[in-house]
Design a protein around this motif. Structure first.
Motif, short mmCIF file in Angstrom:
data_model
loop_
_atom_site.label_atom_id
_atom_site.label_comp_id
_atom_site.label_asym_id
_atom_site.label_seq_id
_atom_site.Cartn_x
_atom_site.Cartn_y
_atom_site.Cartn_z
N LEU A 58 0.84 -1.20 0.00
CA LEU A 58 0.00 0.00 0.00
C LEU A 58 0.87 1.25 0.00
O LEU A 58 0.57 2.23 -0.71
N ARG A 59 1.95 1.25 0.77
CA ARG A 59 2.86 2.40 0.75
C ARG A 59 3.41 2.61 -0.65
O ARG A 59 3.53 3.74 -1.13
N ALA A 60 3.76 1.51 -1.35
CA ALA A 60 4.30 1.62 -2.70
C ALA A 60 3.31 2.29 -3.65
O ALA A 60 3.69 3.16 -4.45
N LEU A 233 -3.86 -1.09 8.66
CA LEU A 233 -2.87 -1.24 7.59
C LEU A 233 -2.63 0.10 6.91
O LEU A 233 -1.47 0.50 6.68
N ALA A 234 -3.71 0.82 6.58
CA ALA A 234 -3.58 2.09 5.89
C ALA A 234 -2.84 3.12 6.74
O ALA A 234 -1.98 3.86 6.24
N ALA A 239 2.11 6.21 7.71
CA ALA A 239 3.14 6.55 8.69
C ALA A 239 4.55 6.27 8.17
O ALA A 239 5.51 6.92 8.60
N LEU A 240 4.67 5.31 7.26
CA LEU A 240 5.99 4.96 6.72
C LEU A 240 6.40 5.82 5.53
O LEU A 240 7.52 5.72 5.05
N GLY A 266 -0.04 -1.93 13.94
CA GLY A 266 0.57 -2.52 12.75
C GLY A 266 1.24 -3.85 13.04
O GLY A 266 1.08 -4.83 12.30
N HIS A 267 2.01 -3.89 14.13
CA HIS A 267 2.66 -5.15 14.50
C HIS A 267 1.63 -6.23 14.80
O HIS A 267 1.79 -7.39 14.39
#
Length: 278
Positions: A58-60, A233-234, A239-240, A266-267
């Motif tokens: 998703l970050r990608a 997840l989003a 955040a990343l 997230g973890h």
């Protein structure tokens, strides 16, 4: 009962990601004899086989959207709104085949993508022509993807990579990028960082990119029961992102939450996916 629950949840996640052809494709990838592009101990297998990929993927997508020409190609040809799951199925199949599949099948997957890229061309909203086969755009899509996968793995992966292993991962991924037509993909983390920075002046949050971000983050086509874990997840994917990227996409950042509740969630989510899909 615990085993049955894990099997059901894992099956649901796998079906959503891999699609109806997923089981048959998995059998082919794992069962076809012959040499592979990557040996079993290569870092690319560790990264691409870990549940942290859900956050990294998703970050990608968010990061890739910041190149106006790449985003124009996605908006005009990928069907990400009309058929988002189909796009996910095709992407997951490509990653699985090139990472774990027989070399012959991996090359066939690359050839298929290159053939599709040759047909994806048009004019962006700003008037510039684009083509998915453009080596410069191919390289942007690659570095944004690999940086995202690696960033997510180092945060949420079950076995984060050492510095040397991270360099090896970037080099492994470069092999696939060259096959796809990227001219000079980075082969170390330092080169990856420098390559990303070299694109910085070309990146901006266009209306199309912000629309895509809203769709991906706020209105994904998911049943209600899946919305809360997807929200976690989003939040972690956002955040990343680098601060400049989230600002371009008009995504709010909450530093205190991102240092506490967001990564904890997230973890927990990634561990849950890993448990279900083991």
């Amino acid at each position: 009962m615990g085993t049955d629950l894990r099997s059901r949840v894992g099956g649901l996640i796998f079906a959503r990601v891999a699609g109806p052809e997923g089981p048959a494709r998995r059998e082919r990838i794992l069962g076809t004899p012959g040499p592979r592009w990557f040996a079993e101990d290569r870092p690319i297998r560790r990264v691409h086989g870990d549940a942290a990929m859900f956050v990294g993927g998703l970050r990608a997508l968010l990061l890739q959207s910041l190149h106006p020409l790449a985003m124009a190609g996605v908006a005009g040809h990928s069907g990400y709104r009309g058929d988002p799951w189909g796009r996910l199925h095709r992407t997951s199949a490509f990653l699985a085949t090139t990472t774990f599949g027989a070399a012959e099948d991996a090359q066939a997957a690359v050839d298929q993508v290159r053939s599709i890229h040759e047909r994806v061309r048009g004019t962006a909203p700003d008037g510039r022509p684009y083509a998915a086969s453009d080596p410069h755009l191919l390289q942007w899509v690659h570095v944004a993807e690999i940086d995202s996968f690696l960033t997510a793995h180092q945060r949420f992966g079950s076995q984060p990579l050492s510095a040397a292993e991270a360099d090896d991962y970037v080099a492994d991924a470069a092999h696939i990028a060259r096959k796809l037509g990227a001219p000079a993909p980075p082969e170390t983390v330092a080169e990856l960082t420098a390559c990303l920075e070299s694109y910085r002046a070309e990146l901006t949050g266009t209306k199309e990119a912000r629309d895509a971000a809203r769709f991906l983050l706020l209105t994904p086509p998911l049943p209600l029961v899946a919305r809360p874990p997807y929200a976690v997840l989003a939040a972690n994917a956002v955040a990343l992102l680098p601060g400049w990227a989230s600002r371009e996409l008009w995504l709010p950042r909450l530093p205190f939450a991102e240092a506490t509740a967001v990564p904890l969630g997230g973890h927990a989510l990634v561990r849950g996916i890993r448990w279900a899909m083991r």
